[in-house]
Design an enzyme around this catalytic site. Structure first.
Site, PDB file in Angstrom:
ATOM      1  N   GLY A   1       0.832  -1.199   0.000  1.00  0.00           N
ATOM      2  CA  GLY A   1       0.000   0.000   0.000  1.00  0.00           C
ATOM      3  C   GLY A   1       0.862   1.242   0.000  1.00  0.00           C
ATOM      4  O   GLY A   1       1.779   1.372   0.833  1.00  0.00           O
TER       5      GLY A   1
ATOM      6  N   GLU B   1       2.048   0.402  16.584  1.00  0.00           N
ATOM      7  CA  GLU B   1       1.917   1.685  17.285  1.00  0.00           C
ATOM      8  C   GLU B   1       1.096   2.696  16.481  1.00  0.00           C
ATOM      9  O   GLU B   1       0.347   3.513  17.044  1.00  0.00           O
ATOM     10  CB  GLU B   1       3.311   2.259  17.559  1.00  0.00           C
ATOM     11  CG  GLU B   1       3.340   3.575  18.306  1.00  0.00           C
ATOM     12  CD  GLU B   1       2.693   3.493  19.688  1.00  0.00           C
ATOM     13  OE1 GLU B   1       3.265   2.868  20.573  1.00  0.00           O
ATOM     14  OE2 GLU B   1       1.583   4.057  19.858  1.00  0.00           O
TER      15      GLU B   1
ATOM     16  N   GLU C   1     -10.680   7.456   6.876  1.00  0.00           N
ATOM     17  CA  GLU C   1     -10.509   6.114   6.308  1.00  0.00           C
ATOM     18  C   GLU C   1     -11.021   6.137   4.865  1.00  0.00           C
ATOM     19  O   GLU C   1     -11.765   7.042   4.480  1.00  0.00           O
ATOM     20  CB  GLU C   1     -11.313   5.098   7.126  1.00  0.00           C
ATOM     21  CG  GLU C   1     -10.847   4.959   8.562  1.00  0.00           C
ATOM     22  CD  GLU C   1      -9.376   4.555   8.664  1.00  0.00           C
ATOM     23  OE1 GLU C   1      -8.998   3.489   8.162  1.00  0.00           O
ATOM     24  OE2 GLU C   1      -8.592   5.328   9.254  1.00  0.00           O
TER      25      GLU C   1
ATOM     26  N   LYS D   1      -9.978   1.051  17.909  1.00  0.00           N
ATOM     27  CA  LYS D   1      -8.865   1.575  18.720  1.00  0.00           C
ATOM     28  C   LYS D   1      -9.130   1.342  20.209  1.00  0.00           C
ATOM     29  O   LYS D   1      -8.212   1.000  20.968  1.00  0.00           O
ATOM     30  CB  LYS D   1      -8.664   3.058  18.425  1.00  0.00           C
ATOM     31  CG  LYS D   1      -8.112   3.316  17.024  1.00  0.00           C
ATOM     32  CD  LYS D   1      -8.278   4.773  16.631  1.00  0.00           C
ATOM     33  CE  LYS D   1      -7.583   5.074  15.315  1.00  0.00           C
ATOM     34  NZ  LYS D   1      -7.964   6.390  14.769  1.00  0.00           N
TER      35      LYS D   1
HETATM   36  N1  LIG Z   1      -4.502   8.225   7.144  1.00  0.00           N
HETATM   37  C1  LIG Z   1      -4.303   8.255   8.441  1.00  0.00           C
HETATM   38  O1  LIG Z   1      -4.273   9.325   9.058  1.00  0.00           O
HETATM   39  C2  LIG Z   1      -4.092   7.000   9.207  1.00  0.00           C
HETATM   40  C3  LIG Z   1      -4.278   5.760   8.640  1.00  0.00           C
HETATM   41  N2  LIG Z   1      -4.086   4.630   9.388  1.00  0.00           N
HETATM   42  C4  LIG Z   1      -4.239   3.317   8.777  1.00  0.00           C
HETATM   43  O2  LIG Z   1      -3.209   3.149   7.819  1.00  0.00           O
HETATM   44  C5  LIG Z   1      -3.662   2.304   6.777  1.00  0.00           C
HETATM   45  C6  LIG Z   1      -3.490   3.036   5.443  1.00  0.00           C
HETATM   46  O3  LIG Z   1      -4.248   4.220   5.476  1.00  0.00           O
HETATM   47  P1  LIG Z   1      -4.103   5.346   4.343  1.00  0.00           P
HETATM   48  O4  LIG Z   1      -2.714   5.411   3.849  1.00  0.00           O
HETATM   49  O5  LIG Z   1      -4.727   6.563   4.923  1.00  0.00           O
HETATM   50  O6  LIG Z   1      -5.071   4.757   3.222  1.00  0.00           O
HETATM   51  P2  LIG Z   1      -5.040   5.019   1.665  1.00  0.00           P
HETATM   52  O7  LIG Z   1      -6.365   4.625   1.141  1.00  0.00           O
HETATM   53  O8  LIG Z   1      -4.526   6.394   1.352  1.00  0.00           O
HETATM   54  O9  LIG Z   1      -3.919   3.977   1.174  1.00  0.00           O
HETATM   55  C7  LIG Z   1      -4.137   2.619   1.012  1.00  0.00           C
HETATM   56  C8  LIG Z   1      -3.503   2.212  -0.303  1.00  0.00           C
HETATM   57  O10 LIG Z   1      -3.542   0.808  -0.437  1.00  0.00           O
HETATM   58  C9  LIG Z   1      -3.787   0.515  -1.782  1.00  0.00           C
HETATM   59  N3  LIG Z   1      -4.285  -0.858  -1.915  1.00  0.00           N
HETATM   60  C10 LIG Z   1      -5.528  -1.325  -1.705  1.00  0.00           C
HETATM   61  N4  LIG Z   1      -5.589  -2.642  -1.926  1.00  0.00           N
HETATM   62  C11 LIG Z   1      -4.350  -3.038  -2.281  1.00  0.00           C
HETATM   63  C12 LIG Z   1      -3.761  -4.283  -2.633  1.00  0.00           C
HETATM   64  N5  LIG Z   1      -4.488  -5.393  -2.676  1.00  0.00           N
HETATM   65  N6  LIG Z   1      -2.446  -4.310  -2.940  1.00  0.00           N
HETATM   66  C13 LIG Z   1      -1.717  -3.194  -2.901  1.00  0.00           C
HETATM   67  N7  LIG Z   1      -2.205  -1.962  -2.579  1.00  0.00           N
HETATM   68  C14 LIG Z   1      -3.504  -1.897  -2.272  1.00  0.00           C
HETATM   69  C15 LIG Z   1      -4.774   1.564  -2.242  1.00  0.00           C
HETATM   70  O11 LIG Z   1      -4.747   1.710  -3.651  1.00  0.00           O
HETATM   71  C16 LIG Z   1      -4.247   2.800  -1.510  1.00  0.00           C
HETATM   72  O12 LIG Z   1      -3.334   3.545  -2.297  1.00  0.00           O
HETATM   73  C17 LIG Z   1      -5.115   1.954   7.114  1.00  0.00           C
HETATM   74  O13 LIG Z   1      -5.122   0.748   7.842  1.00  0.00           O
HETATM   75  C18 LIG Z   1      -5.529   3.090   8.031  1.00  0.00           C
HETATM   76  O14 LIG Z   1      -6.563   2.736   8.906  1.00  0.00           O
HETATM   77  C19 LIG Z   1      -3.703   4.679  10.700  1.00  0.00           C
HETATM   78  C20 LIG Z   1      -3.503   5.876  11.316  1.00  0.00           C
HETATM   79  C21 LIG Z   1      -3.714   7.130  10.635  1.00  0.00           C
HETATM   80  N1  LIG Z   2      -9.274   7.797  10.122  1.00  0.00           N
HETATM   81  C1  LIG Z   2      -8.452   7.810  11.282  1.00  0.00           C
HETATM   82  C2  LIG Z   2      -7.016   7.805  10.892  1.00  0.00           C
HETATM   83  C3  LIG Z   2      -6.119   7.536  12.017  1.00  0.00           C
HETATM   84  O1  LIG Z   2      -6.217   6.538  12.701  1.00  0.00           O
HETATM   85  C4  LIG Z   2      -8.741   9.035  12.108  1.00  0.00           C
HETATM   86  O2  LIG Z   2      -9.396   9.951  11.597  1.00  0.00           O
HETATM   87  O3  LIG Z   2      -8.325   9.077  13.267  1.00  0.00           O
HETATM   88 NA    NA Z   3       0.258   5.685  18.209  1.00  0.00          NA
END
Ligand SMILES: NC(=O)C1=CN([C@@H]2O[C@H](COP(=O)(O)OP(=O)(O)OC[C@H]3O[C@@H](n4cnc5c(N)ncnc54)[C@H](O)[C@@H]3O)[C@@H](O)[C@H]2O)C=CC1
Ligand SMILES: N[C@@H](CC=O)C(=O)O
Ligand code: NA
EC number: 1.1.1.3
Length: 430
Positions: free
Chosen positions: A10, A129, A190, A205
């Protein structure tokens, strides 16, 4: 120095920032780990897509399965999100002896037991984390620094998107939809923001926090969950008029009775409480422990770079362990405490009633509260005629009794509608 090979799954908001940090901080990371961290490949869905940071096109692949089992890969970083295929890929990586770093709270709160078992059996690390409260170091303090104490409560704001929405509605009068669109554009939400606004993300969480805090198995299904979609500008204005602000809270508590309570719901908190000053997508969590007393953790709870910071911290820890031939502490769920139903939770509530504007209404309403053994702390009448409202705040009562009171009020002939019901929290530390 043989490099430690990292497979990234990802490359979205967080993944692209991990790529950038690995590149920009390469020299420091070598010094801190004792070996370079080198990308073995980056699994993406669409290799042609424009990204926030440049990625060597030779590293991109759409075959995530092949990448996690490539023989030279040491550590897999999962930043796809969701439970499938992320769960399957993480399990394959662990079964194959790779350490895993993930930010995926949805996966951990649902399938954490199986993932931990696989990590333990393979003698590798499972680090997460970044999954709770983004950049804020919170899980490692619970798992390691407080391992000798007895944590009694974890309470706070753990979802950046909903805090952003509620903050914008309160401070600028923005509409729910506009504020949510801004939070999405800033990379906080998300991929399906329903997970944020309906409280699923915060509930996942809360389950992770409760499990670490109380050394007892807690899954997302155990968490009482309510989101923020029902909150109206009128609720926000009423809260403001009473000196409160509305926040989506996660509350994990271990009482003197046997068992724990874990809940996520919007609540009114006093504007003088430190959590009231948590703005935009920031998160803040209070941890109360018998000997440590009250601890407060505050910082960026969402966003690409802050979340990537926590991912990098885990990557460095996992790489160090791998070089030393060790793994971190295993899952600790020995306490096996039951999770109480929400109905047994004791809370205070704010209730706004649209009532007929005639004498005797207040007495009839008060009778209903008394019949359910719920005592009223304050009552205020607003408006006249068709706009007449009674605004009540109760003393502490069991949630089931409050629910029964509200249902009885809905049936009362002098009540035209129950306009709003919300719990009141965090008055002890205001
Ligand atoms: N954005 C945030 O502030 C935060 C996000 N997270 C977590 O981090 C993780 C990623 O979040 P984001 O980067 O925000 O999401 P995002 O949607 O921006 O990135 C996810 C990426 O994974 C790709 N993807 C989907 N299926 C795939 C596959 N089968 N193979 C390869 N790539 C694939 C998508 O095309 C996308 O680019 C999630 O679990 C989210 O809950 C955790 C804390 C904060
Ligand atoms: N969607 C989440 C991303 C971080 O965990 C949030 O808004 O807190
Ligand atoms: Na943390």
């Amino acid at each position: 120095m043989k490099p430690m090979k990292v497979a990234l799954l990802g490359c979205g908001v967080v993944g692209s920032q991990v790529v950038r940090l690995l590149r920009e901080q390469a020299a420091d990371i070598v010094a801190r780990v004792g070996a370079p961290l080198e990308l073995a490949g980056v699994a993406v869905r669409d290799p042609g897509r424009r990204r926030d940071t440049s990625v060597d096109p030779g590293l991109l692949t759409t075959d995530a399965e092949a990448l996690v089992t490539a023989p030279d890969v040491d550590i897999v970083v999962e930043l796809i999100g969701g439970t499938d295929p992320a769960g399957r890929l993480v399990l394959r990586a662990l079964h194959g002896g790779r350490s895993v770093v993930t930010a995926n709270k949805a996966l951990l709160a649902r399938e954490g037991a199986a993932l931990h078992r696989a990590a333990h059996a393979a003698g590798v690390d499972l680090c997460y984390e970044a999954s709770v409260a983004g950049a804020i170091p919170l899980l490692r303090p619970l798992r390691e620094s407080l391992a000798g104490d007895r944590v009694t409560r974890v309470l706070g704001i753990v979802n950046g998107t909903t805090n952003y929405v509620l903050d914008r509605m309160d401070s600028t009068g923005a509409s729910f939809d506009d504020a949510l669109a801004e939070a999405q554009a800033l990379g906080y939400a998300e991929s399906d923001p329903t997970a944020d606004v309906e409280g699923h993300d915060a509930a996942a969480k809360a389950a992770i926090l409760a499990q670490l805090a109380f050394h007892s198995r807690v899954t997302a299904a155990d968490v009482h969950r309510e989101g923020i979609t029902g909150i109206t500008p009128a609720d926000i204005a009423n809260a403001r008029a009473m000196g409160y602000v509305i926040k989506l809270l996660a509350i994990c508590s271990r009482g003197d009775r046997h068992g724990v309570g874990v809940r996520v719901h919007p609540a009114m908190i006093p504007r003088s409480h430190p959590l009231a000053g948590v703005r935009e997508a920031y998160n803040a969590v209070f941890v109360e422990a018998r000997s440590a007393g009250n601890l407060m953790f505050y910082g960026a709870g969402a966003g690409g770079a802050p979340t990537a910071s926590a991912v990098l911290g885990d990557l460095v820890a996992a790489a160090r362990n791998r070089l030393a031939g060790v793994s971190g502490p295993p899952e600790s769920v020995y306490a096996a405490l039951p999770v109480h139903p929400m109905g047994e939770t004791v809370t205070r509530s704010y209730i706004a009633l649209e009532v007929l504007d005639k004498s005797g209404v207040l007495a009839r309403v008060c009778e209903v509260f008394a019949a359910h053994d719920v005592s009223i702390q304050t009552v205020r009448q607003e408006g006249r005629g068709d706009d007449a409202q009674l605004i009540l705040v109760t003393h502490q009562a069991e949630d089931a009794a409050l629910g029964a009171t509200v249902r009885a009020l809905e049936r009362l002939d002098v009540v035209r509608a129950v306009a709003s019901v919300m719990r009141v929290e965090a008055e002890d530390a205001a």
